[in-house]
Structures are given as structure tokens and as C-alpha cells.
Design an enzyme around this catalytic site. Structure first.
Site, PDB file in Angstrom:
ATOM      1  N   ASP A  13       0.858  -1.001  -0.056  1.00  0.00           N
ATOM      2  CA  ASP A  13      -0.158  -0.198  -0.217  1.00  0.00           C
ATOM      3  C   ASP A  13       0.836   1.439   0.481  1.00  0.00           C
ATOM      4  OD1 ASP A  13      -1.466   1.970  -0.199  1.00  0.00           O
ATOM      5  OD2 ASP A  13      -3.104   0.620   2.135  1.00  0.00           O
ATOM      6  N   ASP A 103      -3.391   2.186  -5.671  1.00  0.00           N
ATOM      7  CA  ASP A 103      -2.194   2.196  -5.051  1.00  0.00           C
ATOM      8  C   ASP A 103      -2.535   1.193  -4.121  1.00  0.00           C
ATOM      9  OD1 ASP A 103      -4.181   2.641  -2.895  1.00  0.00           O
ATOM     10  OD2 ASP A 103      -3.540   5.109  -2.899  1.00  0.00           O
ATOM     11  N   GLU A 104      -2.857   0.466  -4.421  1.00  0.00           N
ATOM     12  CA  GLU A 104      -2.846  -1.101  -3.886  1.00  0.00           C
ATOM     13  C   GLU A 104      -3.566  -2.164  -3.893  1.00  0.00           C
ATOM     14  OE1 GLU A 104      -5.545  -1.643   0.005  1.00  0.00           O
ATOM     15  OE2 GLU A 104      -6.618  -0.473  -0.763  1.00  0.00           O
TER      16      GLU A 104
END
Length: 422
Positions: A13, A103-104
Site C-alpha cells: 500500500d 495504489d494498493e
DNA sequence: TCTGGGGTCCTAGGACCC
DNA sequence: TCTGGGGTCCTAGGACCC
């Protein structure tokens, strides 16, 4: 007893992603409290978070909490580019990568150990490479299940690594607050707190009947399973969307027929265009109208056949919005309109079905029109693909004034979402 | 002085079918 | 002749996620 499955699930993350990118691109922003956004905070740097500033907060509230807060505009195409570069690093360690947002991502590295070493070594290598090659901090949780790995990465933030050994899982979870769990938001947290449940350990010990009563059967059972560490979900490298939508915040506007029609025309054009580009059509259309004070209502309709033509969607959406507004005659101002299409099916099915229209008189004319319009839309799509989106516009959309949000941000949100796929 | 845009999943009631 | 249970679909609303 079989030996426990080893801890091979990683959750990676990126930390305060949008804000970190801004600080990467502009060194003068480093070590300063910054927020990306304006009317609403999309992301806050850790320096800003120290003041209590957080994502989703209204801009005026953030300034109140942190007078020195610096708002910066978003470089949305850079977010997409850099996040993709990070994902490419993850792909280098295993094909089992499940990207769950821009974003993860989850990874299962069970099959990569003989190549790259233990999961802990892999996590360290990923963090080093992302920092060195891209310049961004990424936190990673390593555990036996997705839930544990996700919680571990939250605990690891900022810029850290937390590994949960299989024999110490209960111990790890016991004293963490319930809101670290996936699926526990403000409402659920408050309901649990009222019953004296504050930690994941409290939740694990709570009687099933109590949780059912507080949260409903499904949610109660799910949280109870996660709290007692039952989580059999695997990495899914191919997930597909089940709906597609678009929305526009309007500020505070009188709900005139013209505003509603032109805004819905704009939204229907976006959604229909994306559906056709992806080769999908949908049977259920939902329209949401939000009034002041965040009160909102929805109206939906399910058709016997799927549609994806811009004008058909526009007309149906306008009908539904009319029904929603008529049901609330005392609301004079609206703040948002949204259009969403569900019950998605692949486009080829639509084309085969159309000549064999079922004898439903109510929908027959609409459906027949949809077929003709779909053909016209495809040529519009082709012109746009070649000469740019603004080369052709629908009459109702020309007068729309909803372009308050940068197009780049809409595109970012769109790309961050799941794609339908066959 | 209450805000962005993209989604997922669950609930409850009603219609309808067997 | 008014009574059973189960399943599926639809609609509206709500909680939650990034």
C-alpha cells in the site's frame, strides 16, 4: 493436524499516495503539510495528518485544523503513471497480483520463494526497489490471509513492514481497534462501541446473536469470521465489474428541467461511451439525486433487454430523475446527479437479441430505437477515437456546465476502477 | 460552513412462480 | 378451497472502500 499454511500473502500500500507524488515531483513541498484537492481533501501528507487532516474532509475544515496547510492541484496523469510503475515492480516477483485500487495490491508469493527467498525478503526487496527506482514509500503487510496482511500494512504505515507469524495471529489482532478491519466504518464502529466492543479481540469474543442484532446477519457473520481469523479468500487476478456509472457534483442548484436534462445527457454520454468501448450493455439503470444536507434518493428500472445507446440512456435517466424529484416536492435544490448501469452483459448478446424482440409493447419502441442509435453511436465513437472526444457532441450536452472537475480526475477514477471483462 | 468520483455488498419488502 | 414453503427477481436505501 496439518501444518498451518505459511505466511505468503503480501499487501502493498503506497503511503499517502497522491500527496507523496506531489512531494516527489516538487521537492519544495517535502516535509510540509500539504493536501491534494480543494473543496474536498483527496489526500493529505503525513505532516498534515499530524494536525488531524484526512482524506474526504471538506477543505474549510482542513484549513481550520491546520492553518499552514498548503493545497496543491493534482497531477493526475502522473499518479496513474507512477502507480503503474509500482505495479510493474510487483509483477516482477509473482504473476499472482490482485490490484484492488490505484495504489494498493495483494500478492501471493508462495510460488516465488525458491526464486527470491522468503516472503519477508521479497517484501523488503519490493520496498527497496520502489523507493530506489520510483522514489515513493510503500508499506507492506505479510501474513497468512488477506485480512491479516491488510491490517498488518495499516499497522506498518508509514513506510514500514510488518510480518505476522502464523503462531501469533490472535495475539496480533487482539488489541487493535475494530476500525482497522476492512468493512468497519464510522457507523459500524459506533454501533460496536455502544455495546462495549472496541478491539478486534472484543469482537472475536462477542456472541453471534449480539453481532447479528447490532449489524445484521451477513455483516455480523463476516466481521465475526475475520475477527476470529477465518479468511479463505484467494488472490483473484481477474475480477470484473458488475456496474458502470458516472456522477457530477453541482454545488447548490435549483432543480430545473434544463439543468437535469443537460447534466444527465453528459453523464449518460460518458457511461454509454465507456460501456460501448468495453463491449458491454446493461439492463438496469439507476439514477441518484442528492439534495442539500446530503439527503439522497435513487430510482431504478430494469429492462427486458440490455441497452448502451447514449440517447436511450439519457431519456430513461431523465424519466427516473423526474420520478425521484416528484417524490420530494419540498426539495428545491440539488447538489449531485448520478447515473449507473448494472446487470451488465457482453454486447454481442445485445446485437443477437435485438431482431428477436420479445413482444413487450412497453419496451419494443425503445428497444428498436436503441438498436438504431447504437449504430449511430458507434460511428460517433469512431470519430472521437480519431479526432478527439470534442469532435462530436450531443445537442443536450453542449449546454452542460458540469465540467467543474478536471477531466483528468474523472479519467483517473475511471482507470482506478475495475473493468468489465469476458 | 457538509464535499469528489469511481465502485462493492447487504437488507427488507413485495411480486411472482412452482 | 385461503393455505405452505422455497426460490428468484426487482426496488430503494444504506454502509463501506479507495
Amino acid at each position: 493436524m496439518a501444518p498451518p499454511r505459511p505466511a505468503t500473502i503480501l499487501h502493498a500500500d503506497l503511503d499517502a499516495f497522491y500527496a507523496s507524488v506531489e512531494q516527489l515531483l516538487d521537492p519544495s513541498l517535502r516535509a510540509r503539510p500539504i493536501a491534494v484537492g480543494g473543496g474536498v481533501v483527496l489526500a493529505a501528507s503525513y505532516e498534515a495528518r499530524a494536525f488531524g487532516v484526512g482524506a474526504g474532509m471538506p477543505g474549510w475544515r482542513a484549513r481550520q485544523l491546520c492553518p499552514s496547510l498548503l493545497f496543491v492541484g493534482g497531477h493526475f496523469s502522473d499518479y496513474q503513471r507512477l502507480a503503474d510503475e509500482v505495479m510493474a515492480v510487483l509483477d516482477a516477483f509473482t504473476p499472482l497480483v490482485e490490484r484492488i485500487s490505484i495504489d494498493e495490491a495483494f500478492l501471493d508469493v508462495a510460488g516465488s520463494i525458491h526464486l527470491f527467498g522468503s516472503p519477508t525478503h521479497i517484501a523488503e526487496a519490493i520496498r527497496r526497489r520502489v523507493r530506489a527506482e520510483i522514489g515513493l514509500p510503500v508499506s507492506i503487510g505479510v501474513a497468512r490471509t488477506k485480512h491479516l496482511a491488510k491490517v498488518a500494512s495499516q499497522v506498518a504505515k508509514p513506510d514500514g513492514l510488518v510480518v505476522v507469524a502464523p503462531q501469533s495471529e490472535s495475539e496480533f489482532l487482539a488489541h487493535l481497534p475494530v476500525e482497522l478491519m476492512w468493512g468497519v466504518g464510522p457507523v459500524t464502529r459506533a454501533r460496536l462501541a455502544d455495546a462495549g466492543i472496541h478491539t478486534i479481540g472484543d469482537l472475536a469474543a462477542a456472541p453471534t446473536a449480539l453481532l447479528d442484532r447490532l449489524l445484521g446477519k451477513a455483516v455480523g457473520a463476516k466481521l465475526s469470521a475475520l475477527a476470529t481469523n477465518i479468511d479463505a479468500r484467494r488472490i483473484e487476478t481477474t475480477r470484473r465489474a458488475s456496474s458502470m456509472g458516472a456522477q457530477a457534483a453541482l454545488g447548490r442548484r435549483a432543480a430545473t428541467a434544463g439543468l437535469v436534462r443537460s447534466t444527465l445527457g453528459y453523464l449518460a454520454d460518458r457511461v454509454a461511451g465507456r460501456l460501448r468501448a468495453a463491449g458491454w450493455a446493461g439492463r438496469t439503470l439507476t439514477v441518484r439525486v442528492r439534495f442539500t444536507g446530503l439527503r439522497s434518493v435513487t430510482r431504478s428500472a430494469t429492462l427486458p433487454v440490455p441497452i448502451s445507446a447514449t440517447l436511450t440512456l439519457t431519456e430513461l435517466a431523465t424519466e427516473l430523475a423526474g420520478a425521484a424529484l416528484a417524490a420530494h416536492p419540498r426539495e428545491h435544490e440539488i447538489t449531485l446527479l448520478a447515473v449507473s448501469v448494472g446487470n451488465l452483459v457482453p454486447e454481442p448478446a445485445l446485437q443477437l437479441e435485438l431482431p428477436l424482440d420479445p413482444g413487450d409493447d412497453r419496451y419494443r419502441p425503445r428497444t428498436a430505437r436503441d438498436a438504431a442509435r447504437w449504430v449511430v453511436d458507434r460511428s460517433v465513437d469512431a470519430v472521437r477515437a480519431r479526432f478527439g472526444h470534442d469532435a462530436v457532441r450531443y445537442a443536450t450536452v453542449m449546454f452542460s456546465d458540469v465540467q467543474r472537475v478536471p477531466e483528468a480526475f474523472r479519467e483517473l477514477a475511471e482507470h482506478a476502477a475495475l473493468k468489465p471483462q469476458s
